[in-house]
Write a protein that holds these residues in place. Structure first.
Motif, PDB file in Angstrom:
ATOM      1  N   GLN A 150       0.820  -1.217   0.000  1.00 24.22           N
ATOM      2  CA  GLN A 150       0.000   0.000   0.000  1.00 24.22           C
ATOM      3  C   GLN A 150       0.857   1.272   0.000  1.00 24.22           C
ATOM      4  N   GLY A 151       2.187   1.098   0.081  1.00 30.16           N
ATOM      5  CA  GLY A 151       3.069   2.251   0.049  1.00 30.16           C
ATOM      6  C   GLY A 151       3.570   2.699   1.410  1.00 30.16           C
ATOM      7  N   LEU A 178       3.107   7.511  -0.761  1.00 24.69           N
ATOM      8  CA  LEU A 178       2.202   8.170  -1.714  1.00 24.69           C
ATOM      9  C   LEU A 178       1.726   9.518  -1.173  1.00 24.69           C
ATOM     10  N   ASP A 179       1.602   9.597   0.153  1.00 20.61           N
ATOM     11  CA  ASP A 179       1.232  10.886   0.765  1.00 20.61           C
ATOM     12  C   ASP A 179       2.359  11.901   0.606  1.00 20.61           C
ATOM     13  N   ARG A 192       3.876   4.210  -7.008  1.00 21.05           N
ATOM     14  CA  ARG A 192       2.544   4.146  -7.599  1.00 21.05           C
ATOM     15  C   ARG A 192       2.564   3.333  -8.907  1.00 21.05           C
ATOM     16  N   LYS A 193       3.612   3.531  -9.711  1.00 26.98           N
ATOM     17  CA  LYS A 193       3.708   2.814 -10.981  1.00 26.98           C
ATOM     18  C   LYS A 193       3.920   1.314 -10.761  1.00 26.98           C
ATOM     19  N   VAL A 194       4.743   0.945  -9.772  1.00 28.48           N
ATOM     20  CA  VAL A 194       4.962  -0.479  -9.485  1.00 28.48           C
ATOM     21  C   VAL A 194       3.669  -1.134  -9.005  1.00 28.48           C
ATOM     22  N   ILE A 195       2.913  -0.424  -8.152  1.00 32.81           N
ATOM     23  CA  ILE A 195       1.636  -0.959  -7.663  1.00 32.81           C
ATOM     24  C   ILE A 195       0.668  -1.162  -8.824  1.00 32.81           C
ATOM     25  N   GLU A 196       0.647  -0.233  -9.771  1.00 29.57           N
ATOM     26  CA  GLU A 196      -0.285  -0.318 -10.900  1.00 29.57           C
ATOM     27  C   GLU A 196       0.131  -1.383 -11.916  1.00 29.57           C
ATOM     28  N   GLU A 197       1.433  -1.464 -12.234  1.00 27.86           N
ATOM     29  CA  GLU A 197       1.892  -2.323 -13.317  1.00 27.86           C
ATOM     30  C   GLU A 197       2.454  -3.662 -12.854  1.00 27.86           C
ATOM     31  N   ARG A 229       5.862  -6.426  -1.150  1.00 23.86           N
ATOM     32  CA  ARG A 229       6.866  -5.418  -0.833  1.00 23.86           C
ATOM     33  C   ARG A 229       7.334  -4.740  -2.119  1.00 23.86           C
ATOM     34  N   ILE A 230       7.844  -3.523  -1.984  1.00 24.02           N
ATOM     35  CA  ILE A 230       8.518  -2.824  -3.075  1.00 24.02           C
ATOM     36  C   ILE A 230       9.831  -2.284  -2.513  1.00 24.02           C
ATOM     37  N   VAL A 231      10.935  -2.631  -3.158  1.00 23.69           N
ATOM     38  CA  VAL A 231      12.248  -2.119  -2.758  1.00 23.69           C
ATOM     39  C   VAL A 231      12.628  -1.007  -3.726  1.00 23.69           C
ATOM     40  N   ILE A 232      12.875   0.182  -3.175  1.00 24.06           N
ATOM     41  CA  ILE A 232      13.152   1.371  -3.997  1.00 24.06           C
ATOM     42  C   ILE A 232      14.586   1.823  -3.744  1.00 24.06           C
ATOM     43  N   ALA A 233      15.352   1.900  -4.818  1.00 25.56           N
ATOM     44  CA  ALA A 233      16.723   2.428  -4.742  1.00 25.56           C
ATOM     45  C   ALA A 233      16.769   3.757  -5.481  1.00 25.56           C
ATOM     46  N   SER A 234      17.274   4.808  -4.791  1.00 25.23           N
ATOM     47  CA  SER A 234      17.268   6.161  -5.365  1.00 25.23           C
ATOM     48  C   SER A 234      18.663   6.769  -5.317  1.00 25.23           C
TER      49      SER A 234
END
Length: 587
Positions: A150-151, A178-179, A192-197, A229-234
């Motif tokens: 859910q982010g 997302l907030d 958001r894009k990973v959740i959608e796609e 889960r989503i792992v984000i590297a920035s």
């Protein structure tokens, strides 16, 4: 053996389903005691002291002599309750647990103790691996965040600073990323894009300070293919020169990760077996294999061609008490009928014209004390089925031209890609032989039903052929996706063939999806144009084939005259067939 105090100590768990009987008890009395009390173990005592162990399997082996004294195993150890212990280099079958008054209160077995010790070691290894992985993540240049489906932000790496977001990310754990996008911290949101796609996404973001951020979101799925889960590297990619350097570093890091994953996979699969698997279907099958290997019952292995039936048979042999004895294989469908009998049973000197001067031992004799694997047993002629049945029932054979029987002690494992029950109904396979060999059926699933195994098998074949050909080739991501999506009608044998061909015919180190398309299309062209996957009435099969042919021909040619020409039949025949199918089947 001793259980000694040691550094790797644990508490002993024990079972209480046992009874104590005197060594003068007969088999019937012991069996009644075990059944009535739902027990798995009997402790045999003499003069008030334990002298032996009889488990349910050993007792069942004695049911043919109910009135005789029970036979028991005298190899066991005694352990005091609540004693800390570690396993020494020796092994044991059973251990009796006694309390402070030396009264027996329970039992355990060596395998359970070994498993508990392995669990303890594995738990320690996992803790150490977790610590190492945390250290690796914290040493990466990127800022790493982990969010749920859910982010919601769950974890951040210790490297995260104020540079990209203007705050210490440790303070936003628990908030929804997302907030933060809605508040203008950055846009667009990779989460958001990973959740959608539901796939890996790489985007360039702009943060509230006007800098460009390369954000890569990797989705993590559970076994039900649900996003968890989503792992984000920035990282900051504002400067072009810095971007080029970091992209090069990313390529190196990716290759390093690939090698590390390969090593971890090999360690995970390092169970000493030749069968490569990861799917639940194969795990369940191998569990059955380990169980049936310990008994002498005849096993029949069912499965399509190329699924690895011989490997399953060999595993049963290797896990059985006969592992040090011969494993003899014969393909019943590859030897002419007039030679098959002599191959199986052998012949005496001068048994027929062309026979060897000293006669010949058959495969039954060569496999004595070991295992005889009868591959494609459905191809065995009926006259030899009778002789095979007698050999299994009587445990003796007679050579061609012989006058006396030869006792044999072997285990029979059969395999087939046919339905033997249907063959029994059709009269092409003897019913009495079917029930003799069908004691324990094992079904090996086709590769299309255990897709989780494909990637592990591919890496296994890559390693094998790279070593064999002295190369360092690998599949690209799109090639691996194609391998995972293909249905593999030829099963593992086809997968191995395609892997080898791809490595031989490609000139580059990386094998791409385009390389695989050429190989798989060539195979498709070489296959039979008509395939039958199940048994249906012949008339229905003919009608369905006619319908498909007409559809295909009419889609390519505009006239019935041309259709009749390409199908090589007369025009009246085509017209009649067309009208029939149009009226009855909706052509």
């Amino acid at each position: 053996m001793k259980l000694q105090a040691g550094k790797e100590e644990t508490k002993l768990d024990y079972n209480q389903d046992f009874a104590i009987v005197d060594d003068v008890s007969n088999v019937k009395e012991a069996l009644d005691t075990m059944i009535q009390n739902n027990l798995r173990l009997l402790v045999i005592q003499k003069g008030g002291n334990p002298v032996g162990i009889c488990d349910s399997h050993l007792l069942l082996m004695q049911t043919g002599r109910l009135d005789q004294k029970i036979v028991y195993d005298t190899e066991f150890i005694t352990i005091r309750d609540h004693q800390d212990f570690s396993i020494s280099v020796h092994d044991f079958s059973y251990a009796l647990i006694v309390d402070g008054k030396n009264q027996i209160i329970g039992w355990t077995d060596g395998k359970s103790v070994e498993i508990d010790s392995l669990k303890l070691a594995y738990s320690k290894d996992m803790r150490a691996m977790t610590t190492d992985l945390e250290a690796i993540v914290d040493s990466i240049y990127d800022e790493v965040l982990v969010v749920d489906a859910q982010g919601k932000i769950i974890r951040v790496s210790n490297r995260s600073t104020n540079n990209l977001w203007g705050v210490n990310l440790q303070t936003v754990i628990g908030q929804n990323i997302l907030d933060l996008e809605e508040k203008g911290w950055f846009k667009p949101s990779v989460t958001r894009k990973v959740i959608e796609e539901k796939k890996k996404i790489s985007i360039v973001q702009h943060n509230r300070f006007g800098r460009k951020i390369l954000a890569v979101g990797n989705p993590i799925f559970n076994r039900k293919k649900e996003l968890v889960r989503i792992v984000i590297a920035s990282r900051d990619i504002t400067e072009e020169t810095r971007l080029e350097k970091e992209l090069e570093e990313a390529k190196t890091l990716k290759e390093q990760y690939r090698k590390e994953v390969d090593i971890l996979r090999k360690v995970h699969q390092g169970n000493g077996k030749r069968i490569i698997y990861q799917s639940e279907q194969m795990k369940n099958l191998m569990f059955e294999v380990e169980r049936v290997a310990q008994v002498e019952s005849t096993v029949t292995i069912y499965g399509e061609s190329g699924v690895g039936k011989e490997l399953i048979a060999h595993s049963i042999h290797q896990l059985s008490p006969r592992a040090e004895k011969p494993f003899i294989r014969i393909n019943c469908g590859s030897i002419p009928e007039n030679l098959l009998e002599s191959e199986l049973f052998g012949y005496e000197k001068g048994a027929f014209t062309g026979a060897l001067g000293n006669g010949k031992k058959g495969l039954f004799e060569l496999a004595n004390e070991g295992t005889l694997f009868l591959d494609e047993i459905g191809e065995l002629p009926l006259n030899l089925q009778v002789k095979l049945l007698r050999a299994i029932q009587e445990r003796e054979i007679m050579k061609i031209g012989g006058t006396k029987t030869i006792p044999i002690n072997i285990r029979i494992i059969a395999a087939t890609n046919k339905n033997l029950e249907e063959m029994v109904t059709a009269g092409t396979f003897r019913e009495d032989l079917f029930y003799r060999i069908h004691v324990i059926p094992l079904i090996v699933p086709p590769l299309r039903e255990r897709m989780d195994d494909i990637e592990h098998l591919v890496y296994h074949f890559l390693e094998y052929y790279n070593d064999r050909f002295s190369t360092k080739k690998h599949f690209s991501e799109d090639a691996m996706e194609m391998l995972n999506a293909y249905k593999w009608p030829g099963n593992i044998r086809q997968l191995q063939n395609v892997t080898e061909r791809a490595m031989v015919i490609t000139s580059n180190q990386m094998i791409t999806a385009n390389d695989l398309v050429k190989i798989l299309e060539n195979r498709k062209k070489s296959q039979n144009p008509v395939e039958v996957h199940s048994i249906i009435p012949l008339q229905i099969a003919v009608q369905d084939t006619e319908k498909q042919l007409l559809h295909l021909a009419l889609s390519k040619y505009n006239t019935l005259t041309k259709v009749a020409e390409v199908l090589e039949v007369s025009q009246p025949t085509i017209s009649r067939l067309y009208n029939k199918l149009k009226n009855n089947m909706g052509v």
